[in-house]
Design a protein around this motif. Structure first.
Motif, PDB file in Angstrom:
ATOM      1  N   GLY A 212       0.796  -1.224   0.000  1.00 45.19           N
ATOM      2  CA  GLY A 212       0.000   0.000   0.000  1.00 45.19           C
ATOM      3  C   GLY A 212       0.823   1.267   0.000  1.00 45.19           C
ATOM      4  O   GLY A 212       0.284   2.352  -0.214  1.00 45.19           O
ATOM      5  N   LEU A 217      -2.631  -0.690  -2.917  1.00 47.07           N
ATOM      6  CA  LEU A 217      -2.791  -1.881  -2.091  1.00 47.07           C
ATOM      7  C   LEU A 217      -2.742  -3.164  -2.913  1.00 47.07           C
ATOM      8  O   LEU A 217      -2.028  -4.119  -2.575  1.00 47.07           O
ATOM      9  CB  LEU A 217      -4.113  -1.785  -1.318  1.00 47.07           C
ATOM     10  N   ASN A 243       1.257  -0.002   6.919  1.00 44.24           N
ATOM     11  CA  ASN A 243       0.008   0.323   6.226  1.00 44.24           C
ATOM     12  C   ASN A 243      -1.172   0.566   7.165  1.00 44.24           C
ATOM     13  O   ASN A 243      -2.153   1.211   6.788  1.00 44.24           O
ATOM     14  CB  ASN A 243      -0.344  -0.733   5.168  1.00 44.24           C
TER      15      ASN A 243
END
Length: 393
Positions: A212, A217, A243
């Motif tokens: 991400g 992502l 993340n």
């Protein structure tokens, strides 16, 4: 007994943190420690994390142990985030103490399966990879990765070196946002790596610490998913520190993909056994935050949106720094910064030039010239660019 202990070599990054704290100069810039910072210099708690913690606080009725492998909801949700469709007949997983714990457990698992295992690791790599292997007494070989001239990947050298791995060996790969260089393989190059591993029988161990933070992502997981669907056995160590911004919660997962249900079950039992030997039951708070977010549509959408803001902020800083350096240097030799991905880039500076940045400009980065892009903001980028040129980099 304790006086017979030998002094251990201090971690260079942790030493750098202490040195930065002790520096009393105004305007000092910390580009060493690998944490995301917003434009105000704060590592924020994400909105969805706060909301998930509130929900947990209101609804949780016990602090009893979870299972040795961790909660199934967490493991399934995070494995799905990493792999997309879950190959349930092949997949074993355990919650770990951060991504670092997952790496350690993966290496322990590999040694259980093959006491003579060798590990092939990129040159350079995250220093703790080497430290863990040295402490475990695991033999490792470095494969060529970073091209100091182009600041990209020495792919021909990498291919030649990893082809030396044999059946039962481990090839440690960075799934995205290579640490410390920021230089990534293309998906076509990943396909060539898969072909080499398929021929040799070596097992890939993918360190996925920054999903991400690079291209998105799902885009950041493409390489890992390609490897997972192409090879019979794969190990994946994933972290939620970056993340989800839950660094101190130490939340990670080790995933093992086997070529049969028998292999899956053996891996699951062995990984649970290793958890028991190393720390018994895994921590739950961070894992419960992650599963709460990933299993709730509204929380997941808000988290994904904030993660995109983080990613785009870093991309904007990369573009700004590359543009500033292009103007000051009158050349495009720093454009690699724009093409790198994740938190880090390796400048290719000498240790003496890195020292000059610290001494003359109060700019702190790791001695190999790894800089944390997320430690910058729009106001400090021009300061760094001028200091880089003045240091003769």
């Amino acid at each position: 007994m304790l006086t017979d202990l030998k002094a251990q070599s201090p971690d260079k990054i942790l030493m750098l943190i202490e040195e930065f704290k002790a520096d009393t100069r105004q305007g000092k810039i910390d580009l060493g420690v690998g944490v995301y910072k917003d434009p105000q210099g704060v590592t924020p708690v994400m909105r969805a994390v706060k909301a998930a913690e509130q929900r947990i606080w209101e609804t949780q009725t016990t602090k009893a142990y979870t299972g040795l492998a961790g909660e199934a909801d967490y493991r399934n949700a995070l494995a799905r985030m990493v792999l997309g469709d879950l190959p349930a007949d092949r997949l074993a997983s355990v919650a770990s103490v951060g991504g670092t714990g997952a790496i350690r457990q993966a290496l322990e698992l590999a040694r259980l399966a093959n006491p003579g295992v060798r590990v092939f690791v990129s040159n350079p790599t995250w220093p703790n990879h080497l430290s863990i292997m040295a402490f475990m007494g695991l033999p490792y070989t470095e494969y060529r990765y970073f091209d100091a001239e182009t600041r990209g990947v020495d792919f021909e050298g990498m291919k030649a070196d990893i082809a030396q791995a044999g059946r039962g060996d481990i090839v440690l790969l960075h799934g995205c946002c290579h640490n410390p260089t920021g230089a990534n393989l293309t998906l076509d190059q990943w396909s060539e790596v898969v072909a080499i591993l398929e021929k040799s029988g070596a097992v890939p161990l993918i360190d996925l610490a920054y999903q991400g933070f690079g291209d998105g992502l799902d885009a950041d997981a493409e390489a890992t998913r390609l490897v997972a669907r192409s090879l019979p056995e794969v190990l994946i160590a994933a972290s939620c520190s970056k993340n989800f911004g839950i660094y101190r919660e130490r939340t990670g997962i080790l995933i093992a993909l086997a070529d049969s249900t028998k292999g899956r079950d053996l891996a699951q039992g062995s990984m649970a056994f290793l958890n028991r030997q190393n720390f018994s039951f895994p921590p739950d708070h961070g894992a419960r935050i992650v599963s709460t977010i990933l299993t709730d549509d509204a929380l997941r959408a808000d988290w994904a949106a904030e993660l995109e803001e983080v990613r785009n902020t870093m991309l904007g800083l990369r573009d700004q720094l590359a543009a500033e350096l292009r103007e000051l240097s009158g050349s495009d030799r720093f454009d690699f910064i724009r093409h790198h991905r994740g938190m880090f880039s390796r400048l290719g500076a000498t240790p003496e030039q890195v020292q000059r940045l610290k001494t003359d400009a109060a700019i702190y980065m790791v001695g190999d010239s790894r800089l944390n892009i997320a430690g910058l903001n729009r106001d400090t980028v021009p300061v760094l660019a001028r200091a880089i040129i003045d240091a003769g980099i």
